[in-house]
Design a protein around this motif. Structure first.
Motif, PDB file in Angstrom:
ATOM      1  N   LEU A  56     -17.958 -11.349 -19.959  1.00 33.51           N
ATOM      2  CA  LEU A  56     -17.042 -12.274 -19.316  1.00 33.51           C
ATOM      3  C   LEU A  56     -17.762 -13.587 -19.083  1.00 33.51           C
ATOM      4  O   LEU A  56     -18.798 -13.625 -18.425  1.00 33.51           O
ATOM      5  N   ASN A  57     -17.237 -14.648 -19.642  1.00 29.90           N
ATOM      6  CA  ASN A  57     -17.739 -15.997 -19.393  1.00 29.90           C
ATOM      7  C   ASN A  57     -16.613 -16.797 -18.756  1.00 29.90           C
ATOM      8  O   ASN A  57     -15.528 -16.918 -19.319  1.00 29.90           O
ATOM      9  N   ALA A  58     -16.873 -17.334 -17.583  1.00 28.75           N
ATOM     10  CA  ALA A  58     -15.854 -18.119 -16.895  1.00 28.75           C
ATOM     11  C   ALA A  58     -16.529 -19.242 -16.132  1.00 28.75           C
ATOM     12  O   ALA A  58     -17.705 -19.175 -15.794  1.00 28.75           O
ATOM     13  N   SER A  59     -15.775 -20.279 -15.880  1.00 28.27           N
ATOM     14  CA  SER A  59     -16.270 -21.376 -15.063  1.00 28.27           C
ATOM     15  C   SER A  59     -15.111 -21.927 -14.236  1.00 28.27           C
ATOM     16  O   SER A  59     -13.949 -21.802 -14.604  1.00 28.27           O
ATOM     17  N   ALA A  60     -15.454 -22.500 -13.108  1.00 34.32           N
ATOM     18  CA  ALA A  60     -14.443 -23.084 -12.231  1.00 34.32           C
ATOM     19  C   ALA A  60     -14.946 -24.443 -11.763  1.00 34.32           C
ATOM     20  O   ALA A  60     -16.086 -24.571 -11.309  1.00 34.32           O
ATOM     21  N   ASP A  61     -14.112 -25.446 -11.887  1.00 32.95           N
ATOM     22  CA  ASP A  61     -14.431 -26.791 -11.438  1.00 32.95           C
ATOM     23  C   ASP A  61     -13.901 -26.942 -10.016  1.00 32.95           C
ATOM     24  O   ASP A  61     -12.692 -26.961  -9.795  1.00 32.95           O
ATOM     25  N   MET A  62     -14.789 -26.993  -9.056  1.00 31.86           N
ATOM     26  CA  MET A  62     -14.411 -27.079  -7.649  1.00 31.86           C
ATOM     27  C   MET A  62     -14.382 -28.541  -7.220  1.00 31.86           C
ATOM     28  O   MET A  62     -15.310 -29.293  -7.495  1.00 31.86           O
TER      29      MET A  62
END
Length: 87
Positions: A56-62
């Motif tokens: 699982l590769n994920a990213s979130a821009d906060m």
């Protein structure tokens, strides 16, 4: 050494204030409002499930932003009943 001394000083201030805050025998209604500005870092997540081998590769821009909190309650002496909301 300097970091240890600073940690000790902060710990002393926190423990010195605790008895003063705990000795509140006043009863009645109370309320409060607080706010601030939140700074967040972006999130990068990489996880592998061992059973299936799926990666699982994920990213979130906060985004940074404002925060606010409102509370109201009643102090019965030893117990408090409080309603709190925040954004």
């Amino acid at each position: 050494m300097k970091k240890s001394l600073m940690t000790l000083a902060v710990g002393c201030f926190i423990t010195a204030a605790a008895p003063a805050m705990a000795d509140n025998h006043e009863t009645g209604f109370y309320g409060g409002v607080s706010g601030g500005y939140m700074f967040f870092d972006d999130l990068d997540i990489k996880d592998t499930t061992l059973a299936t081998g799926v990666v699982l590769n994920a990213s979130a821009d906060m985004d940074d932003g404002w925060a606010g909190l409102v509370n109201i309650g009643y102090n019965f002496g030893g117990i408090r009943l409080e309603l709190e909301g925040g954004y």
